[in-house]
Design an enzyme around this catalytic site. Structure first.
Site, PDB file in Angstrom:
ATOM      1  N   PHE A 160       0.838  -1.187   0.000  1.00  0.00           N
ATOM      2  CA  PHE A 160       0.000   0.000   0.000  1.00  0.00           C
ATOM      3  C   PHE A 160       0.886   1.256   0.000  1.00  0.00           C
ATOM      4  CE2 PHE A 160      -2.899   3.176   1.817  1.00  0.00           C
ATOM      5  CZ  PHE A 160      -4.000   2.975   0.992  1.00  0.00           C
ATOM      6  N   TYR A 190     -11.471   1.110  10.598  1.00  0.00           N
ATOM      7  CA  TYR A 190     -12.671   1.548   9.884  1.00  0.00           C
ATOM      8  C   TYR A 190     -13.110   0.570   8.800  1.00  0.00           C
ATOM      9  CZ  TYR A 190      -8.800   3.494   7.114  1.00  0.00           C
ATOM     10  OH  TYR A 190      -7.623   3.665   6.429  1.00  0.00           O
TER      11      TYR A 190
END
Length: 615
Positions: free
Chosen positions: A132, A234
């Site tokens: 990422f 989240y």
């Protein structure tokens, strides 16, 4: 008319939902009016239905009534207590090793920078080249700060990092290896215990990014000897947009590693207000400033659900959902030229499945307007993020079955011709060698070959049978080969591929060099934003035939390639947006016949007579 395959998939989905022991938890999540299928739970989890009431109670009681007293009564300990709970429910971590604090990026930096400084004799950081962006960017920054060397892993983009990939690069100079447990693109699940052991064998520290695995994949950080880890809350922990991340620091490294952002919350005595910084010796040392208490509320309800269901039960439901998504892909999307970009084996992937097609950016926009919410990932991937406690099997099939419906006639009718020129592969790779075998031998053989013979031919080129079968499956997915039984199982060359192979013949066997007398071909186009995927394909295919860029919407190629340029425009149904010009080399001309000057270059230009203009 309903496709019978859809009916079978829907019946299967209903049966799986009826037998799902976690199905009742779907009612715990808030309704989303206008959303038919939410397939992006790996980016942002749904809110629980009781969040508004809990937030209101927090404002009314904990904050509004108890005011600053709540810090002493509950909030001071919340980062550590919530961290312990995440560790117990989802990480396999004993108390005192996990803390909820800052954003993912800040926590990765803290741990990475601390690990980099642990042993001055170790001067290398190892990270995957496809990790990422935050992880990669932070690694580059830490290396620049410390003068360390970055070593990049380049694993298979679908199957992900293996223990062999890691073992091949770690040395006595390695300070830290930083990898993702689940690849954010393909969903590939790394072998955490084996890779951690291989890193430790070299004497280095191991850090894991758990953002795409926490709450959906069981793990045992303590048992597997993990040194450091960071994860967000989240996604599968449903903490809400921007909810704080957590960090895990093995107990043996607490008080040994020193994180670089020294704030008052990590001081040994927070309220001493002393003249110098003395760090806490426990997990609180990873804090810096005042924790975001309000943002820690929503995830607590999701932790309740995961604990009630067990992380193993969540994983079983996740594997069932992703298996069904792969089946839907095989039956509904593979025939449209869509590629599977995730491991097929559920044991080797996390909680999402990724599929790819050049049109998926536009498809995603259209699906969103229809209440189907997947997640687009550049350049042409869609992730199906199936959060197990908030997603049903029926929702998975309902969403997946809609992927073919919103495509324009251009993309659906021409899918084979478009995707068949998209089999670009590294020279010498399995896919490249198999494509060469198909181009050389399948046409003279009449267009059909048995699967055994094709694998045997690949073996003559040194390709192992397992790799050959995987490569053949990819060529089948791309539309180059069509499965066909003629006695034994075999493959037929897709008739739509003939033009592509013939173009390859011309470039390989009848290559032509330009002479001074040859003309040039200019391709000018203005393609609307609504057809952005066609514009992307046009540029790629012009590049493949050898055209060059004058400007983004003006390309140039030798005149003898004009027919191929026209063929590309025709196959993409883009002729109405393009104009072709022929241009000769500069020459001496009488004043009356001199061409106009453009950009400092003299050209004799005329619209191509083989193409009507439509600017």
């Amino acid at each position: 008319m309903t496709d019978p395959r859809d009916i079978s998939l829907l019946d299967t989905a209903r049966s799986l939902d009826a037998a799902d022991p976690l199905h009742a938890h779907l009612d715990a999540f808030a309704e989303a009016p206008g959303v038919t299928a939410y397939l992006d739970g790996n980016s942002l989890g749904r809110p629980l239905r009781d969040i508004p009431e809990k937030l209101a109670a927090f404002v009314r009681d904990d904050w509004g009534t108890r005011l600053i007293r709540s810090w002493d009564e509950q909030w001071m300990a919340l980062p550590m207590e919530l961290g312990d709970r995440i560790g117990r429910v989802a990480l396999g971590a004993a108390a005192g090793q996990t803390v909820v604090a800052d954003s993912t990026s800040v926590l990765i930096y803290k741990l990475m920078r601390a690990a980099a400084a642990a042993d001055p004799a170790r001067t290398e950081l190892v990270i995957e080249a496809g990790n990422f962006p935050t992880d990669r960017f932070l690694a580059e920054g830490v290396a620049a700060e410390t003068g360390m060397t970055l070593r990049w892993l380049e694993p298979d983009p679908v199957s992900g990092v293996t223990v062999d990939d890691v073992a091949a690069v770690v040395t006595e100079r390695t300070a830290l290896v930083s990898l993702s447990h689940v690849d954010y693109r393909s969903g590939a699940l790394a072998d955490m215990p084996s890779i951690t052991a291989a890193v430790h064998a070299s004497g280095a520290l191991m850090m894991w990014d758990l953002c795409h695995s926490v709450g959906v994949v069981p793990m045992q950080l303590d048992e597997w000897g993990v040194d450091l880890a960071v994860g967000c809350t989240y996604k599968y922990l449903n903490g809400g947009p921007g909810s704080p991340a957590f960090a895990y620091l093995r107990r043996g490294l607490q008080g040994v590693l020193r994180q670089p952002i020294q704030g008052w919350w990590s001081a040994a005595d927070i309220f001493a207000m002393g003249p110098e910084y003395v760090p806490s010796g426990d997990i609180r040392q990873l804090l810096s400033g005042t924790p975001p208490v309000t943002s820690m509320l929503a995830m607590q309800g999701m932790l309740d659900l995961i604990e009630e269901s067990s992380i193993e039960g969540v994983r079983a439901k996740s594997q069932s959902l992703t298996d069904l998504a792969v089946r839907a892909y095989d039956e509904l999307l593979a025939p449209l030229g869509v590629r599977l970009l995730s491991p097929r084996d559920a044991a080797l992937r996390g909680g999402h499945v990724t599929i790819g097609h050049p049109d998926f950016r536009d498809v995603t926009r259209r699906l969103w307007t229809d209440g189907i919410i997947p997640d687009f990932r550049y350049p042409d991937g869609i992730r199906l993020g199936l959060s197990p406690l908030s997603t049903s099997h029926l929702e998975t099939v309902t969403g997946s079955s809609r992927f073919g419906t919103p495509w324009s006639p251009v993309t659906s009718e021409r899918a084979a011709a478009t995707v068949l020129d998209d089999i670009d592969a590294r020279p010498g790779s399995t896919a490249s060698l198999l494509r060469t075998l198909v181009g050389l031998f399948l046409r003279p053989l009449g267009g059909w070959i048995s699967a055994a013979d094709l694998v045997a031919l690949a073996g003559d080129l040194g390709i192992e049978s397992a790799a050959a079968r995987t490569g053949i499956a990819r060529l089948k997915q791309k539309g180059l080969l069509i499965a066909e039984r003629s006695g034994p199982i075999g493959y037929r060359l897709n008739p739509a591929a003939i033009s592509m192979l013939e173009r390859g013949d011309r470039r390989i066997f009848r290559m032509r060099e330009m002479t001074d007398a040859d003309t040039w071909c200019l391709v000018s186009f203005s393609i609307p934003e609504s057809a952005r995927s066609i514009r992307h394909q046009l540029r790629r295919r012009l590049h493949w035939i050898g055209a060059g860029v004058v400007s983004p919407a003006l390309w140039i190629c030798p005149g003898h390639l004009q027919a191929e340029a026209l063929q590309i425009l025709e196959e993409l149904d883009a002729r109405r947006w393009a104009t072709l010009f022929q241009a000769s080399a500069p020459s001496s001309l009488a004043p009356s016949s001199r061409p106009r000057r453009s950009g400092g270059t003299w050209l004799r230009c005329a619209p191509s007579t083989s193409r009507s203009r439509s600017l």
